[in-house]
Design a protein around this motif. Sequence first.
Motif, mmCIF file in Angstrom:
data_model
loop_
_atom_site.group_PDB
_atom_site.id
_atom_site.type_symbol
_atom_site.label_atom_id
_atom_site.label_comp_id
_atom_site.label_asym_id
_atom_site.label_seq_id
_atom_site.Cartn_x
_atom_site.Cartn_y
_atom_site.Cartn_z
ATOM 1 N N SER A 435 37.006 -12.486 43.329
ATOM 2 C CA SER A 435 36.811 -13.331 42.351
ATOM 3 C C SER A 435 36.612 -12.689 40.767
ATOM 4 C CB SER A 435 35.608 -14.300 42.490
ATOM 5 O OG SER A 435 34.574 -13.351 42.627
ATOM 6 N N GLU A 436 36.851 -13.356 39.740
ATOM 7 C CA GLU A 436 36.904 -12.557 38.477
ATOM 8 C C GLU A 436 35.334 -12.446 38.206
ATOM 9 O OE1 GLU A 436 39.039 -12.035 36.207
ATOM 10 O OE2 GLU A 436 40.781 -12.811 37.670
ATOM 11 N N GLY A 437 34.309 -13.143 38.684
ATOM 12 C CA GLY A 437 32.859 -12.775 38.449
ATOM 13 C C GLY A 437 32.524 -11.469 39.252
ATOM 14 N N SER A 438 33.348 -11.027 40.222
ATOM 15 C CA SER A 438 32.798 -9.802 40.986
ATOM 16 C C SER A 438 32.850 -8.665 40.317
ATOM 17 C CB SER A 438 33.714 -9.610 42.260
ATOM 18 O OG SER A 438 33.428 -8.704 43.091
ATOM 19 N N PRO A 439 31.687 -7.783 40.246
ATOM 20 C CA PRO A 439 31.547 -6.475 39.541
ATOM 21 C C PRO A 439 32.703 -5.527 39.927
ATOM 22 C CG PRO A 439 29.726 -6.735 40.913
ATOM 23 C CD PRO A 439 30.364 -7.991 41.074
ATOM 24 N N THR A 440 33.241 -5.876 41.226
ATOM 25 C CA THR A 440 34.195 -4.950 41.894
ATOM 26 C C THR A 440 35.622 -5.653 42.096
ATOM 27 O OG1 THR A 440 33.381 -5.573 44.206
ATOM 28 C CG2 THR A 440 32.369 -3.699 43.019
ATOM 29 N N ALA A 441 35.897 -6.428 41.324
ATOM 30 C CA ALA A 441 36.908 -6.904 41.507
ATOM 31 C C ALA A 441 38.267 -6.318 41.309
ATOM 32 C CB ALA A 441 37.381 -8.306 40.262
ATOM 33 N N GLY A 442 39.154 -6.417 42.092
ATOM 34 C CA GLY A 442 40.466 -5.919 42.086
ATOM 35 C C GLY A 442 40.676 -4.490 41.996
ATOM 36 N N ARG A 443 40.948 -3.840 40.656
ATOM 37 C CA ARG A 443 41.392 -2.153 40.754
ATOM 38 C C ARG A 443 40.154 -1.442 41.148
ATOM 39 N NH1 ARG A 443 45.022 -1.068 35.683
ATOM 40 N NH2 ARG A 443 46.348 -2.448 36.706
ATOM 41 N N ASN A 444 38.903 -1.740 40.765
ATOM 42 C CA ASN A 444 38.018 -0.919 41.044
ATOM 43 C C ASN A 444 37.780 -0.537 42.839
ATOM 44 O OD1 ASN A 444 37.046 -1.018 38.443
ATOM 45 N ND2 ASN A 444 35.317 -2.460 38.646
ATOM 46 N N CYS A 445 38.095 -1.535 43.610
ATOM 47 C CA CYS A 445 38.059 -1.351 45.015
ATOM 48 C C CYS A 445 38.957 -0.189 45.526
ATOM 49 C CB CYS A 445 38.486 -2.548 45.729
ATOM 50 S SG CYS A 445 36.833 -3.583 45.675
ATOM 51 N N ASP A 446 40.543 -0.423 44.718
ATOM 52 C CA ASP A 446 41.506 0.319 45.038
ATOM 53 C C ASP A 446 41.256 1.797 44.612
ATOM 54 O OD1 ASP A 446 42.461 -1.946 45.637
ATOM 55 O OD2 ASP A 446 43.769 -2.489 44.103
ATOM 56 N N GLN A 447 40.834 1.989 43.493
ATOM 57 C CA GLN A 447 40.598 3.242 42.979
ATOM 58 C C GLN A 447 39.348 3.902 43.599
ATOM 59 O OE1 GLN A 447 39.411 2.347 38.747
ATOM 60 N NE2 GLN A 447 41.577 2.327 38.201
ATOM 61 N N HIS A 448 38.215 3.320 43.996
ATOM 62 C CA HIS A 448 37.216 3.729 44.908
ATOM 63 C C HIS A 448 37.920 4.264 46.197
ATOM 64 C CE1 HIS A 448 33.970 3.527 47.935
ATOM 65 N NE2 HIS A 448 33.242 3.953 46.806
ATOM 66 N N SER A 449 38.647 3.538 47.042
ATOM 67 C CA SER A 449 39.206 4.035 48.405
ATOM 68 C C SER A 449 40.176 5.218 47.810
ATOM 69 C CB SER A 449 39.877 2.762 48.881
ATOM 70 O OG SER A 449 41.018 2.371 48.147
ATOM 71 N N ALA A 450 40.698 5.169 46.871
ATOM 72 C CA ALA A 450 41.755 6.276 46.903
ATOM 73 C C ALA A 450 41.051 7.736 46.644
ATOM 74 C CB ALA A 450 42.847 5.934 45.488
ATOM 75 N N GLN A 451 40.137 7.423 45.687
ATOM 76 C CA GLN A 451 39.194 8.556 45.408
ATOM 77 C C GLN A 451 38.580 9.212 46.718
ATOM 78 O OE1 GLN A 451 36.458 8.245 42.439
ATOM 79 N NE2 GLN A 451 35.617 10.456 42.513
ATOM 80 N N VAL A 452 38.103 8.459 47.474
ATOM 81 C CA VAL A 452 37.411 8.862 48.868
ATOM 82 C C VAL A 452 38.340 9.604 49.731
ATOM 83 C CG1 VAL A 452 36.270 8.455 50.970
ATOM 84 C CG2 VAL A 452 35.613 7.088 48.901
ATOM 85 N N LEU A 453 39.525 8.974 49.923
ATOM 86 C CA LEU A 453 40.624 9.591 50.725
ATOM 87 C C LEU A 453 41.133 11.092 50.209
ATOM 88 C CD1 LEU A 453 41.705 8.599 53.428
ATOM 89 C CD2 LEU A 453 43.715 7.576 52.141
ATOM 90 N N GLN A 454 41.180 10.845 48.873
ATOM 91 C CA GLN A 454 41.702 12.296 47.893
ATOM 92 C C GLN A 454 40.716 13.297 48.136
ATOM 93 O OE1 GLN A 454 42.875 10.826 44.288
ATOM 94 N NE2 GLN A 454 44.749 9.591 45.036
ATOM 95 N N ALA A 455 39.528 12.898 48.392
ATOM 96 C CA ALA A 455 38.333 14.007 48.288
ATOM 97 C C ALA A 455 38.204 14.678 49.530
ATOM 98 C CB ALA A 455 36.781 13.272 47.886
ATOM 99 N N LEU A 456 38.815 14.096 50.789
ATOM 100 C CA LEU A 456 38.571 14.605 52.000
ATOM 101 C C LEU A 456 38.976 16.220 52.263
ATOM 102 C CD1 LEU A 456 39.164 11.463 54.399
ATOM 103 C CD2 LEU A 456 37.250 12.665 53.859
ATOM 104 N N PRO A 457 40.038 16.713 51.774
ATOM 105 C CA PRO A 457 40.498 17.842 51.801
ATOM 106 C C PRO A 457 39.738 18.691 51.156
ATOM 107 C CG PRO A 457 42.576 16.343 51.256
ATOM 108 C CD PRO A 457 41.336 15.688 51.293
ATOM 109 N N HIS A 458 38.857 18.373 50.286
ATOM 110 C CA HIS A 458 37.965 19.316 49.515
ATOM 111 C C HIS A 458 36.599 19.289 49.848
ATOM 112 C CE1 HIS A 458 41.706 19.353 46.551
ATOM 113 N NE2 HIS A 458 41.440 18.085 46.662
ATOM 114 N N LEU A 459 36.278 18.819 51.191
ATOM 115 C CA LEU A 459 34.915 18.717 51.680
ATOM 116 C C LEU A 459 35.070 19.378 52.969
ATOM 117 C CD1 LEU A 459 34.140 15.033 51.036
ATOM 118 C CD2 LEU A 459 33.316 16.789 49.572
ATOM 119 N N PRO A 460 35.045 20.936 52.670
ATOM 120 C CA PRO A 460 35.376 21.653 53.978
ATOM 121 C C PRO A 460 34.415 21.879 55.188
ATOM 122 C CG PRO A 460 34.477 22.972 52.053
ATOM 123 C CD PRO A 460 34.710 21.573 51.483
#
Length: 650
Positions: A435-460
């Motif tokens: 919903s528009e009123g959600s602080p995590t609407a839309g792209r924020n969630c997608d960017q969050h998940s992408a960063q977590v997945l991309q971080a895995l190779p750099h957490l030895p």
Amino acid sequence: MRQFLLAISCLAFVMAALGTKNIAANAFAADIVLVFGGAWCANQLIRGFAVFRQQVICVLQAYFIGVLCCSALLFFIGWMLFLPSEYRNLGHSLLLAATFTTNIGMVFFPVDNGMRFDGLFNHLWIPALIAQCAAILTLLYWKLHKNPTRLLAALAAITVVSLLLSISKSSFVQLLPLGGLWPFMLGALPFIASNRFPILRHAFLLGVINLLTGILLITISGDTLIARALLALGLALLYLGSRSQDFKPELTDQRRRWFGMTLHTFLWAVPLTQISSSLNIYQPDSSDYLYLIIPCLLFAIFSWAVWQTVEQKAGHNHMIISAGVAVVLFINGLIGLATQGAQLRFSTGAMAYIHAIEAPHPSFTCPVATEGPLAGLEVCRVGPPGAPTVLIWGDHQLDALRPGYAEAARRAGVSALLISQANCIPLHGLQTRNSEGSPTAGRNCDQHSAQVLQALPHLPSVRQVTLVGDWLYYTGTRKAELLPRTPVRLGPLDGSPIDLRRQSDYVAEAAAHTVQSIVDHGLRVTVLRQVPAQPKFDAELAARASVPVTWMYLGMPLLSKTVATDYLKQLHAPTDDIFRRLSAMGKLSYVNTWTVFCTDTRCDARGGLSSDYLTSTLLTRTGALSLSPVLADDLSRSQTHVAMRRALDG
């Protein structure tokens, strides 16, 4: 006189609007109230300190008697309807109301636990602000009234400083005299200036000019400080123009009675409106205002009549009566604060739910990482010191499970990282539309998940990734929640139209893609099976179902703290199938949580002296801790896994 009555009508309207709406959205309403308050205060001061004292005592008497009548009803309603924390908050509000410090309490001592009947007296911040501004104006007038030029200069300087400070949107400025003095002083300045300058005969014309200029500026440039100041000054001049040059005691008494009626209407309107809306189970933010007009007027007339009776029979004891009522209010506040409405009203079973909802709610308040691949994300660390071997990625379900994971990490001797974002699915490859009123609407969630997945190779040091999610919510499973939530819409990243009928398919595809990406990094993957839903349970409603007059709630549903296990297996089947399929392929381990809450025949929401569930799908701290043995077993397996970092070999 007609202009004065018109001004009072406007005052009643804006005070009601101010009390029932958001403060920031009603800045003009607050300005108007403060202008009228400043004008009235200055008008009484220039008539002499003896007149001012008499009028102020009458106003205090009207205010305290109105609050006392209102609090008597609220204490009775509280005994019948309020939960203990709400009863305590009522006492807290009464203490502030009796000392004209409601605005100070809202800034420095806020009390907000999210319950339905919280803050019934918060609207009294505006009378408190008026009283504080009046005290400042009175002190200045007393010190400088023998030198009108110096007095006007001092008031003008304070007005300008306060006006500039009001640029800040901080509640520290907006609710305190720092930002509230300027409209009050603009209301007072014309009256004080009329003693030295002949503006009274032109006040009405000057008021119209300022008012129209302010409206024109708002139309052209929007809500600006200059426009607000011109409007305030225009209202003050109009108010000045409505005053008679001759002192007429009968008109003064008549105006005071009208003011008393306005004040008592304001005191009753907001609490009744909030109580009415709070009694609606499914729509607690809505209220039928037309339905409230008659009760509000009746209660206002009652308390107004009490005040009139006291005033007529008080003789020379006005101050004593006002002080006595204030002391009674203060004592009532202490009683409410100390007793919390006498919890003996509730059975032992009800107290189990009350303890659950009054405990701190799940909140992912972890420090934000400032460096490394997880920079910008809120990351919690649990378990013993050292390099983390497990990364736990989740949503609001992980928020609730944090106490359980902290205990599990301690038992297993495993250091782990917790990363969570509410209402964001812990999978990659999906576009999210909230919903528009959600602080995590839309792209924020997608960017969050992408960063977590991309971080895995750099957490030895990480060997295992655990996914924790409210899978029923994301697959669009209906009948899982007692109180409906705003749905989330998920779809593929290719931008194709979202088909709500395929939510489960989208989640299944994203789960397969995400798990495969993690496995390709040589990491072990576990998915926590979502705890069994309780479709007819909510801890808050279970507690409210035990109040003496629960029939006053509109739409109170049938509640149950148990549900058949077979029914829940069917409800969870779509999400279970997704992860069991991947488990059968050897991609992940599906950790079963149901053994803690279920037998072969039924699943319970309450396993002991406190409820294990907060809502139909969200666990309390007690419920999370009961899962710690299961979580500890899963974390222990990470110590026997050897990560094969294929992504870094090249």
